[in-house]
Enzyme design. Structure first.
Site, PDB file in Angstrom:
ATOM      1  N   GLY A  48      -7.642  -3.020  72.917  1.00  0.00           N
ATOM      2  CA  GLY A  48      -8.186  -3.939  73.917  1.00  0.00           C
ATOM      3  C   GLY A  48      -9.025  -3.342  75.023  1.00  0.00           C
ATOM      4  O   GLY A  48      -9.949  -3.985  75.520  1.00  0.00           O
ATOM      5  N   GLU A 103      -6.248   0.290  80.749  1.00  0.00           N
ATOM      6  CA  GLU A 103      -5.699  -0.838  79.982  1.00  0.00           C
ATOM      7  C   GLU A 103      -6.577  -2.076  80.149  1.00  0.00           C
ATOM      8  O   GLU A 103      -7.299  -2.210  81.144  1.00  0.00           O
ATOM      9  CB  GLU A 103      -4.292  -1.174  80.498  1.00  0.00           C
ATOM     10  CG  GLU A 103      -3.155  -0.680  79.620  1.00  0.00           C
ATOM     11  CD  GLU A 103      -2.991  -1.467  78.322  1.00  0.00           C
ATOM     12  OE1 GLU A 103      -3.976  -2.016  77.787  1.00  0.00           O
ATOM     13  OE2 GLU A 103      -1.853  -1.520  77.827  1.00  0.00           O
ATOM     14  N   ASP A 104      -6.484  -3.004  79.201  1.00  0.00           N
ATOM     15  CA  ASP A 104      -7.175  -4.280  79.355  1.00  0.00           C
ATOM     16  C   ASP A 104      -6.381  -5.215  80.263  1.00  0.00           C
ATOM     17  O   ASP A 104      -6.913  -5.841  81.155  1.00  0.00           O
ATOM     18  CB  ASP A 104      -7.434  -4.943  77.987  1.00  0.00           C
ATOM     19  CG  ASP A 104      -6.183  -5.054  77.113  1.00  0.00           C
ATOM     20  OD1 ASP A 104      -5.094  -4.585  77.517  1.00  0.00           O
ATOM     21  OD2 ASP A 104      -6.286  -5.608  76.001  1.00  0.00           O
ATOM     22  N   ASP A 107       0.960  -6.868  81.410  1.00  0.00           N
ATOM     23  CA  ASP A 107       1.727  -8.103  81.336  1.00  0.00           C
ATOM     24  C   ASP A 107       3.169  -7.795  81.768  1.00  0.00           C
ATOM     25  O   ASP A 107       3.459  -7.715  82.954  1.00  0.00           O
ATOM     26  CB  ASP A 107       1.609  -8.594  79.880  1.00  0.00           C
ATOM     27  CG  ASP A 107       2.198  -9.954  79.639  1.00  0.00           C
ATOM     28  OD1 ASP A 107       1.439 -10.935  79.675  1.00  0.00           O
ATOM     29  OD2 ASP A 107       3.404 -10.046  79.387  1.00  0.00           O
ATOM     30  N   PHE A 157      -2.736 -17.231  78.943  1.00  0.00           N
ATOM     31  CA  PHE A 157      -3.280 -16.341  77.920  1.00  0.00           C
ATOM     32  C   PHE A 157      -4.800 -16.320  78.033  1.00  0.00           C
ATOM     33  O   PHE A 157      -5.442 -17.365  78.150  1.00  0.00           O
ATOM     34  CB  PHE A 157      -2.858 -16.845  76.534  1.00  0.00           C
ATOM     35  CG  PHE A 157      -3.183 -15.887  75.432  1.00  0.00           C
ATOM     36  CD1 PHE A 157      -2.456 -14.717  75.261  1.00  0.00           C
ATOM     37  CD2 PHE A 157      -4.220 -16.154  74.553  1.00  0.00           C
ATOM     38  CE1 PHE A 157      -2.762 -13.825  74.254  1.00  0.00           C
ATOM     39  CE2 PHE A 157      -4.526 -15.267  73.525  1.00  0.00           C
ATOM     40  CZ  PHE A 157      -3.797 -14.114  73.379  1.00  0.00           C
ATOM     41  N   VAL A 158      -5.361 -15.130  78.006  1.00  0.00           N
ATOM     42  CA  VAL A 158      -6.818 -14.991  78.115  1.00  0.00           C
ATOM     43  C   VAL A 158      -7.368 -14.158  76.953  1.00  0.00           C
ATOM     44  O   VAL A 158      -6.643 -13.336  76.374  1.00  0.00           O
ATOM     45  CB  VAL A 158      -7.233 -14.339  79.458  1.00  0.00           C
ATOM     46  CG1 VAL A 158      -7.139 -15.316  80.603  1.00  0.00           C
ATOM     47  CG2 VAL A 158      -6.414 -13.082  79.745  1.00  0.00           C
ATOM     48  N   ASP A 164      -7.948  -9.822  72.634  1.00  0.00           N
ATOM     49  CA  ASP A 164      -8.036 -10.527  71.350  1.00  0.00           C
ATOM     50  C   ASP A 164      -7.042 -11.672  71.229  1.00  0.00           C
ATOM     51  O   ASP A 164      -6.080 -11.777  71.978  1.00  0.00           O
ATOM     52  CB  ASP A 164      -7.778  -9.554  70.201  1.00  0.00           C
ATOM     53  CG  ASP A 164      -6.310  -9.173  70.095  1.00  0.00           C
ATOM     54  OD1 ASP A 164      -5.722  -8.790  71.126  1.00  0.00           O
ATOM     55  OD2 ASP A 164      -5.745  -9.289  68.995  1.00  0.00           O
ATOM     56  N   ARG A 170     -12.649 -10.441  70.582  1.00  0.00           N
ATOM     57  CA  ARG A 170     -12.779  -9.318  71.519  1.00  0.00           C
ATOM     58  C   ARG A 170     -14.212  -9.172  72.008  1.00  0.00           C
ATOM     59  O   ARG A 170     -14.469  -8.600  73.055  1.00  0.00           O
ATOM     60  CB  ARG A 170     -12.418  -7.991  70.827  1.00  0.00           C
ATOM     61  CG  ARG A 170     -10.961  -7.833  70.481  1.00  0.00           C
ATOM     62  CD  ARG A 170     -10.708  -6.395  70.043  1.00  0.00           C
ATOM     63  NE  ARG A 170      -9.477  -6.248  69.286  1.00  0.00           N
ATOM     64  CZ  ARG A 170      -8.272  -6.122  69.832  1.00  0.00           C
ATOM     65  NH1 ARG A 170      -8.137  -6.132  71.141  1.00  0.00           N
ATOM     66  NH2 ARG A 170      -7.203  -5.990  69.076  1.00  0.00           N
TER      67      ARG A 170
HETATM   68  P1  IMP Z   1       2.793  -5.291  78.237  1.00  0.00           P
HETATM   69  O1  IMP Z   1       3.287  -4.046  77.577  1.00  0.00           O
HETATM   70  O2  IMP Z   1       3.812  -6.403  78.173  1.00  0.00           O
HETATM   71  O3  IMP Z   1       2.281  -5.083  79.641  1.00  0.00           O
HETATM   72  O4  IMP Z   1       1.624  -5.856  77.332  1.00  0.00           O
HETATM   73  C1  IMP Z   1       0.316  -5.420  77.441  1.00  0.00           C
HETATM   74  C2  IMP Z   1      -0.455  -5.835  76.211  1.00  0.00           C
HETATM   75  O5  IMP Z   1      -0.150  -7.195  75.831  1.00  0.00           O
HETATM   76  C3  IMP Z   1      -1.946  -5.823  76.466  1.00  0.00           C
HETATM   77  O6  IMP Z   1      -2.498  -4.540  76.244  1.00  0.00           O
HETATM   78  C4  IMP Z   1      -2.444  -6.870  75.493  1.00  0.00           C
HETATM   79  O7  IMP Z   1      -2.665  -6.295  74.231  1.00  0.00           O
HETATM   80  C5  IMP Z   1      -1.308  -7.859  75.374  1.00  0.00           C
HETATM   81  N1  IMP Z   1      -1.546  -9.068  76.220  1.00  0.00           N
HETATM   82  C6  IMP Z   1      -0.812  -9.479  77.272  1.00  0.00           C
HETATM   83  N2  IMP Z   1      -1.305 -10.614  77.807  1.00  0.00           N
HETATM   84  C7  IMP Z   1      -2.406 -10.927  77.065  1.00  0.00           C
HETATM   85  C8  IMP Z   1      -3.379 -12.010  77.136  1.00  0.00           C
HETATM   86  O8  IMP Z   1      -3.347 -12.921  78.000  1.00  0.00           O
HETATM   87  N3  IMP Z   1      -4.368 -11.966  76.200  1.00  0.00           N
HETATM   88  C9  IMP Z   1      -4.467 -10.993  75.237  1.00  0.00           C
HETATM   89  N4  IMP Z   1      -3.589  -9.986  75.155  1.00  0.00           N
HETATM   90  C10 IMP Z   1      -2.559  -9.954  76.049  1.00  0.00           C
END
Ligand code: IMP
Length: 180
Positions: A48, A103-104, A107, A157-158, A164, A170
């Site tokens: 991402g 990071e993109d 979350d 969700f975005v 993606d 993407r």
């Molecule tokens: P974390 O480990 O829970 O912080 O998750 C991070 C990853 O979840 C990101 O690198 C994304 O791949 C995915 N992610 C979380 N929220 C979104 C969203 O709104 N759209 C797309 N991917 C997301």
């Protein structure tokens, strides 16, 4: 306002390319100031973050830096600490380096929480995080709050700008938010 439909969901444009460019510039200026006398190693989290990283790296002023890539998948096995699986492992030595993870979106923060622990264990001098987006309401790991944030977002969700939906969209030049 532009919109797209993907797999039965409707998305509307939330951050335009112009707004994204402003966010990236603001993040790049902060990193450039903070790392003026350092030689950071940017660790870009695939897939991402490749779009954000590409813009960010080119917006930095006069910084001597290196860029490398990793791809990880994090999961909670039977252990309470969680495990990090490297699909594309880190190829650069981080011992003694100032690392900036790119990071993109952050979350729950699990991925960043684990990556920071990994960098520490590998001897990184410092580890900071630059993320295009941050969902503060979803954060479960305090140490995963990004140091550099393009834009905060609530829980929706975005997609687009690297983010993606099951591998697709993407390539969109803006960030789109799902609609009810
Ligand atoms: P974390 O480990 O829970 O912080 O998750 C991070 C990853 O979840 C990101 O690198 C994304 O791949 C995915 N992610 C979380 N929220 C979104 C969203 O709104 N759209 C797309 N991917 C997301």
């Amino acid at each position: 306002m532009r919109s797209i439909d993907e797999q039965g969901y409707h998305f509307e444009e939330w951050l335009t390319p112009e707004q994204i460019a402003k966010d990236v510039k603001q993040v790049a200026a902060k990193i450039s100031a903070d790392y003026a006398d350092k030689e950071p190693l940017f660790v870009v989290v695939l897939n991402g973050a490749f779009v954000f990283a590409s813009d960010l790296i080119r917006a930095l002023n006069d910084i001597r830096c290196e860029v490398t890539f990793i791809r990880v998948s994090s999961y909670w096995g039977m252990s309470s600490t969680g495990q990090l699986e490297f699909i594309v492992p880190l190829q650069q030595v981080v011992d003694g380096r100032d690392v900036i993870i790119v990071e993109d979106i952050v979350d729950s923060g699990l991925t960043i929480h684990q990556l920071k622990a990994y960098m520490r264990a590998q001897g990184a001098t410092s580890t900071r995080v630059a993320s295009m987006l941050f969902k503060p309401n979803k954060l479960e790991y305090d140490d995963a709050k990004p140091d550099y944030i393009g834009h905060e977002i609530t829980d929706e969700f975005v997609v687009g700008y690297g983010l993606d939906f099951d591998g697709f969209v993407r390539n969109l030049d803006a960030i789109y938010k799902v609609q009810e």
